[in-house]
Design an enzyme around this catalytic site. Structure first.
Site, PDB file in Angstrom:
ATOM      1  CG  ASP A  82      -1.573   1.468   1.371  1.00  0.00           C
ATOM      2  OD1 ASP A  82      -2.255   1.611   0.667  1.00  0.00           O
ATOM      3  OD2 ASP A  82      -1.412   1.784   2.578  1.00  0.00           O
TER       4      ASP A  82
ATOM      5  CG  ASP B 114      -2.007   7.790   0.276  1.00  0.00           C
ATOM      6  OD1 ASP B 114      -0.769   8.325   0.248  1.00  0.00           O
ATOM      7  OD2 ASP B 114      -2.889   7.652  -0.445  1.00  0.00           O
TER       8      ASP B 114
END
Length: 225
Positions: free
Chosen positions: A10, A12
């Site tokens: 991922d 953020d």
């Protein structure tokens, strides 16, 4: 049988700390629609979702035709924050992130991927600003997939890289990342420094520091470089 393994990140809240930009862009978007801004905790709770899904969650009582306007206002504000040259407000890499990425990229049997709720434009700017272009063998963005936790991003990354789900791991900071990983049949590593409470993640392994990432990946994939 291939001995390749796939490490999926991922962005953020996992690789970059983008909360300042996210909150600022949300503030501008809600102001543009003359809506009351949700509190910071609620704003960060939707990080990782595609923007259309995120806005619907933040404003469930608003007419559906208002959500696309909020999405566009958010995108416009986010780009404005960065300035015309893309070098404005910056989401910094978390401490140790670059070293971990470089170490993994140097392993012959390890491929890297991204599965993010960012748009292609948003991801490109992050990769360019941090000198990460070419680091990832597969880049999956919100433009091309249903929102997390749908497993589409991970399944596509597995297909693009020719790796088996049993030799892959998803690394993220939200329940959306962990649920996506489980839905795709890959192992999961939760990071404790992100935007969802660590106790809510329920990953296969939870780490508190990037220094612990490589041993965790080895443990879950059962292979070493």
């Amino acid at each position: 049988m291939s001995d390749l393994r796939l490490v999926i990140f991922d962005v953020d809240g996992t690789l970059v700390d983008s909360q300042a930009e996210i909150v600022a862009a949300m503030t501008a978007a809600f102001a543009a629609e003359a809506l009351v801004l949700p509190d910071r905790q609620r704003l960060l709770s939707i990080v990782g979702l595609s923007l259309d899904v995120a806005m619907a969650r933040l404003c469930p009582d608003e007419p559906p035709d208002r959500h696309p306007r909020l999405v566009q206002a958010y995108k416009d504000a986010y780009m404005d924050l960065r300035g015309a040259d893309g070098k404005g407000e910056l989401s910094p890499l978390y401490p140790g992130a670059r070293a971990a990425l470089d170490a993994l990229a140097g392993q012959d049997n390890t491929l890297l991927a991204v599965a993010t709720g960012k748009s292609r434009r948003g991801l490109d700017k992050i990769l360019e600003r941090h000198g990460l272009r070419g680091m990832f063998h597969s880049e999956q963005v919100a433009d091309d997939h249903p929102s997390k936790p749908n497993p589409s991003m991970i399944l596509t990354a597995l297909n693009e890289t020719g790796t088996d789900a049993r030799a892959a791991v998803m690394i993220g900071d939200t329940t959306f990342d962990m649920d996506m990983g489980r839905a795709a049949g890959v192992r999961t590593i939760g990071v404790a420094w992100g935007y969802h409470d660590a106790d809510s993640l329920r990953p296969d392994l939870l780490i508190d520091d990037f220094a612990d990432l490589l041993p965790a990946i080895d443990q879950l994939t059962g292979s070493r470089p």
